[in-house]
Enzyme design. Sequence first.
Site, mmCIF file in Angstrom:
data_model
loop_
_atom_site.group_PDB
_atom_site.id
_atom_site.type_symbol
_atom_site.label_atom_id
_atom_site.label_comp_id
_atom_site.label_asym_id
_atom_site.label_seq_id
_atom_site.Cartn_x
_atom_site.Cartn_y
_atom_site.Cartn_z
ATOM 1 N N ARG A 120 32.235 75.746 84.491
ATOM 2 C CA ARG A 120 33.674 75.851 84.180
ATOM 3 C C ARG A 120 34.028 77.048 83.311
ATOM 4 O O ARG A 120 35.078 77.074 82.669
ATOM 5 C CB ARG A 120 34.210 74.578 83.533
ATOM 6 C CG ARG A 120 34.024 73.328 84.384
ATOM 7 C CD ARG A 120 34.914 72.189 83.944
ATOM 8 N NE ARG A 120 34.645 71.012 84.736
ATOM 9 C CZ ARG A 120 33.733 70.072 84.408
ATOM 10 N NH1 ARG A 120 33.052 70.180 83.293
ATOM 11 N NH2 ARG A 120 33.563 69.025 85.198
ATOM 12 N N HIS A 252 45.475 95.799 104.520
ATOM 13 C CA HIS A 252 44.707 94.611 104.886
ATOM 14 C C HIS A 252 44.800 94.340 106.384
ATOM 15 O O HIS A 252 43.840 93.893 107.011
ATOM 16 C CB HIS A 252 45.201 93.391 104.098
ATOM 17 C CG HIS A 252 44.839 93.444 102.638
ATOM 18 N ND1 HIS A 252 45.582 92.810 101.667
ATOM 19 C CD2 HIS A 252 43.816 94.065 102.001
ATOM 20 C CE1 HIS A 252 45.022 93.038 100.476
ATOM 21 N NE2 HIS A 252 43.957 93.795 100.652
HETATM 22 N N1 LIG Z 1 36.917 65.394 85.868
HETATM 23 C C1 LIG Z 1 36.530 64.559 84.937
HETATM 24 O O1 LIG Z 1 36.919 64.691 83.784
HETATM 25 C C2 LIG Z 1 35.630 63.437 85.321
HETATM 26 C C3 LIG Z 1 35.404 62.399 84.418
HETATM 27 C C4 LIG Z 1 34.615 61.355 84.844
HETATM 28 C C5 LIG Z 1 34.066 61.346 86.106
HETATM 29 N N2 LIG Z 1 34.284 62.379 86.938
HETATM 30 C C6 LIG Z 1 33.766 62.379 88.287
HETATM 31 O O2 LIG Z 1 34.375 61.331 89.008
HETATM 32 C C7 LIG Z 1 33.481 60.917 90.036
HETATM 33 C C8 LIG Z 1 33.420 59.421 90.028
HETATM 34 O O3 LIG Z 1 34.721 58.930 90.298
HETATM 35 P P1 LIG Z 1 34.919 57.466 90.864
HETATM 36 O O4 LIG Z 1 34.168 56.541 90.037
HETATM 37 O O5 LIG Z 1 36.376 57.293 91.031
HETATM 38 O O6 LIG Z 1 34.150 57.524 92.258
HETATM 39 P P2 LIG Z 1 34.642 57.785 93.762
HETATM 40 O O7 LIG Z 1 35.712 58.776 93.819
HETATM 41 O O8 LIG Z 1 33.425 58.038 94.543
HETATM 42 O O9 LIG Z 1 35.265 56.368 94.171
HETATM 43 C C9 LIG Z 1 34.407 55.261 94.220
HETATM 44 C C10 LIG Z 1 34.481 54.554 95.581
HETATM 45 O O10 LIG Z 1 35.706 53.826 95.660
HETATM 46 C C11 LIG Z 1 36.418 54.186 96.836
HETATM 47 N N3 LIG Z 1 37.830 54.013 96.506
HETATM 48 C C12 LIG Z 1 38.600 54.840 95.783
HETATM 49 N N4 LIG Z 1 39.796 54.284 95.586
HETATM 50 C C13 LIG Z 1 39.773 53.100 96.226
HETATM 51 C C14 LIG Z 1 40.731 52.074 96.370
HETATM 52 N N5 LIG Z 1 41.922 52.140 95.785
HETATM 53 N N6 LIG Z 1 40.388 51.000 97.111
HETATM 54 C C15 LIG Z 1 39.157 50.906 97.666
HETATM 55 N N7 LIG Z 1 38.218 51.836 97.540
HETATM 56 C C16 LIG Z 1 38.533 52.930 96.818
HETATM 57 C C17 LIG Z 1 35.970 55.577 97.097
HETATM 58 O O11 LIG Z 1 36.221 55.947 98.431
HETATM 59 C C18 LIG Z 1 34.503 55.504 96.751
HETATM 60 O O12 LIG Z 1 33.793 54.942 97.820
HETATM 61 C C19 LIG Z 1 32.168 61.582 89.769
HETATM 62 O O13 LIG Z 1 31.988 62.622 90.695
HETATM 63 C C20 LIG Z 1 32.306 62.139 88.372
HETATM 64 O O14 LIG Z 1 31.577 63.336 88.176
HETATM 65 C C21 LIG Z 1 35.063 63.403 86.566
#
Ligand SMILES: NC(=O)c1ccc[n+]([C@@H]2O[C@H](COP(=O)([O-])OP(=O)(O)OC[C@H]3O[C@@H](n4cnc5c(N)ncnc54)[C@H](O)[C@@H]3O)[C@@H](O)[C@H]2O)c1
Lengths: 361, 361
Positions: A120, A252
Amino acid sequence: MKTVRLDLSHSPYDIHIGQGLLQRVELIVPLLPQKQVAIVSNETVAPLYLEKLRASLEGAGVCCHSIVLPDGEQYKTWETLNLIFDGLLANRCERKTTLIALGGGVIGDMTGFAAAVYQRGAPFIQIPTTLLAQVDSSVGGKTAINHPLGKNMIGAFYQPRLVLADLDTLNTLPDREFSAGLAEVIKYGLIDDFEFFEWLESNIERLMSRDSEALAHAIERCCRNKARVVAQDEKETAGVRELLNLGHTFGHAIEAGLGYGAWLHGEAVAAGMMLAAHASHELGQIDDESVARIKALLTKAALPVAAPDLGLARYRELMAGDKKVESGRIRYILMRELGQCYAGELPLDVLEKTLKTGCDR
Amino acid sequence: MKTVRLDLSHSPYDIHIGQGLLQRVELIVPLLPQKQVAIVSNETVAPLYLEKLRASLEGAGVCCHSIVLPDGEQYKTWETLNLIFDGLLANRCERKTTLIALGGGVIGDMTGFAAAVYQRGAPFIQIPTTLLAQVDSSVGGKTAINHPLGKNMIGAFYQPRLVLADLDTLNTLPDREFSAGLAEVIKYGLIDDFEFFEWLESNIERLMSRDSEALAHAIERCCRNKARVVAQDEKETAGVRELLNLGHTFGHAIEAGLGYGAWLHGEAVAAGMMLAAHASHELGQIDDESVARIKALLTKAALPVAAPDLGLARYRELMAGDKKVESGRIRYILMRELGQCYAGELPLDVLEKTLKTGCDR
Ligand SMILES: NC(=O)c1ccc[n+]([C@@H]2O[C@H](COP(=O)([O-])OP(=O)(O)OC[C@H]3O[C@@H](n4cnc5c(N)ncnc54)[C@H](O)[C@@H]3O)[C@@H](O)[C@H]2O)c1
Ligand SMILES: NC(=O)c1ccc[n+]([C@@H]2O[C@H](COP(=O)([O-])OP(=O)(O)OC[C@H]3O[C@@H](n4cnc5c(N)ncnc54)[C@H](O)[C@@H]3O)[C@@H](O)[C@H]2O)c1
Ligand SMILES: [Zn+2]
Ligand SMILES: [Zn+2]
């Protein structure tokens, strides 16, 4: 050594221009948050200058990793960018490792983008080794890679902490590349620096013989012009920065239309500036003599002054795909008078006449 | 509807939390520079919510493109990101097309990063549909993709213009994902909001039954906590934001050590927070009862409270590869008391004892 300061409120930085700067390690070291750098270069530039830079940095106790990429615009892609990430991660470089771009615009754009997104955001220094990079691409913080569907489509605005333009590196630059850089130099004269345009008319032979003093003056003047515009409009939102695209909407299209690599970017920009001149003449804004003066200067710089004949339809299609498009309308940088540009549109009939006059046939 | 404002000097934005927000198009439309959006979702979420969102936007005259990605952390890569660029470029989306992330943290992180770098920056809106995304990943502007040599290694700080946390979407979330989100919720209580920690102890059953009122309160409180920290330290330079990594140095090691996907991120963070609690206890900073209270709350949230036994050497190796490393030293977020964290280091013998106590065997 001449210094131009880029006055960005949150992150001002210096552009140093002069001879022997690769050895002037005291300009670099105070800017490193950690005494660790990754020098990114390519297979052409690395054998010429990498060891010199590395030796001077290591002499100052800086740990140097180096990452040598293949040479060419066709490698300005995600795959090559990934080689930078691979190198950084394999060496466990942290987000305080400074990335140093040593090369032309391709290396500068890729290294800058890598720095923008590595963990980042890692610190970044530009050491441009082409004329184009010294007067244009290394200044202003635009970084990018290409996408199969468009040039420079993926990138970031990310400012370096320092730009070191070492004039000595220009001695090994092929003539065609040198001329391509002159196209961007001449561009600054045309945009809004008539005095510089006249200086160029008088000094183009000295520049073509790579006279250091003339080069230092020209590069400083270009950097000063670009720095002023960038400081006013860092992220290209206010329209000021738009003028830097003189010759580029057409350019371009020429590059894409002929297939990237057929013409150098600067060559396409030269022909594009000629088209802009013809269009402005067609609009009654600049006279025959002005068009002739532009043509004469570009010719002395060994640059093309006629555009390839791709046809009206193809030009329009190519230009609509160019990213300087607001809601479908194509914006051109045109000449109100010699040394004074503005951004506007072109009626279709004017575009047609322009291409008739300006294209090779 | 509750609203939390993220007070960034240059680009403040609102986080709205409530039911039925997917249809509240009047919250979105005024923020679009052009009435064109690209909704990015995945194969799981799109069938559930994409049409609802699209219908409400189209009803307001907004042209909607949609890009549906495969589902899973293993797709948080450049190749998948490129599918977003392909979709944008194939539809000739300009740099004023707004990207809308509709999904969990994976979709949010990828879409945010795509927006950060598409034509050097396109507008971006977050519509998080997991609890984790609603309380954590959608707020604060961290975006990223993974690299084979490290998670979230390539990314940008890039703020959305709006976050819409629609509680209704949580109804379809699998239990395990819901619990994983609760780990991040509990994290905020532990970092520096003891009052919230106690509220959680009293309301964990309501949360587990997905009571909307309780959820709205918890999500708002988390967003308020995160927004305050992010506003003080947007780019993670001042150390304030570091505290948000409670449980994450250990957690990332657990995720990497077991192979990504074996444990959910929130599960690993839960076990990581327990390790942080044990370490803090070992250092004499929190008492037995505090450790027991944390363990009880995590257990009621159906989260793991013992870390996998990877061995001291492997934990150290994995944590040294984590990016929260300054010049080789590993930083941990530790507990001064229950509900009050700080960043510091751990003597090797304390780490060893911590793993002995906290690992499953
Ligand atoms: N940017 C940041 O500050 C930050 C902070 C924490 C985590 N992250 C990142 O976030 C990711 C994890 O996010 P997550 O836990 O949301 O995982 P994800 O996005 O993989 O979602 C989890 C699962 O739930 C499903 N899903 C999503 N919404 C749904 C809904 N409403 N109903 C049914 N299923 C649904 C998704 O398709 C997936 O299979 C990681 O890649 C992590 O690195 C980023
Ligand atoms: N970021 C910006 O604002 C900006 C502005 C203009 C152009 N650009 C980009 O810059 C690129 C073009 O840059 P360029 O013209 O420098 O091309 P380049 O980087 O490809 O360099 C041209 C050739 O010269 C070689 N070379 C470089 N330095 C040399 C030296 N000192 N001696 C001998 N050979 C040397 C290179 O290896 C290459 O083969 C394009 O990708 C363009 O999109 C960016
Ligand atoms: Zn150019
Ligand atoms: Zn987390």
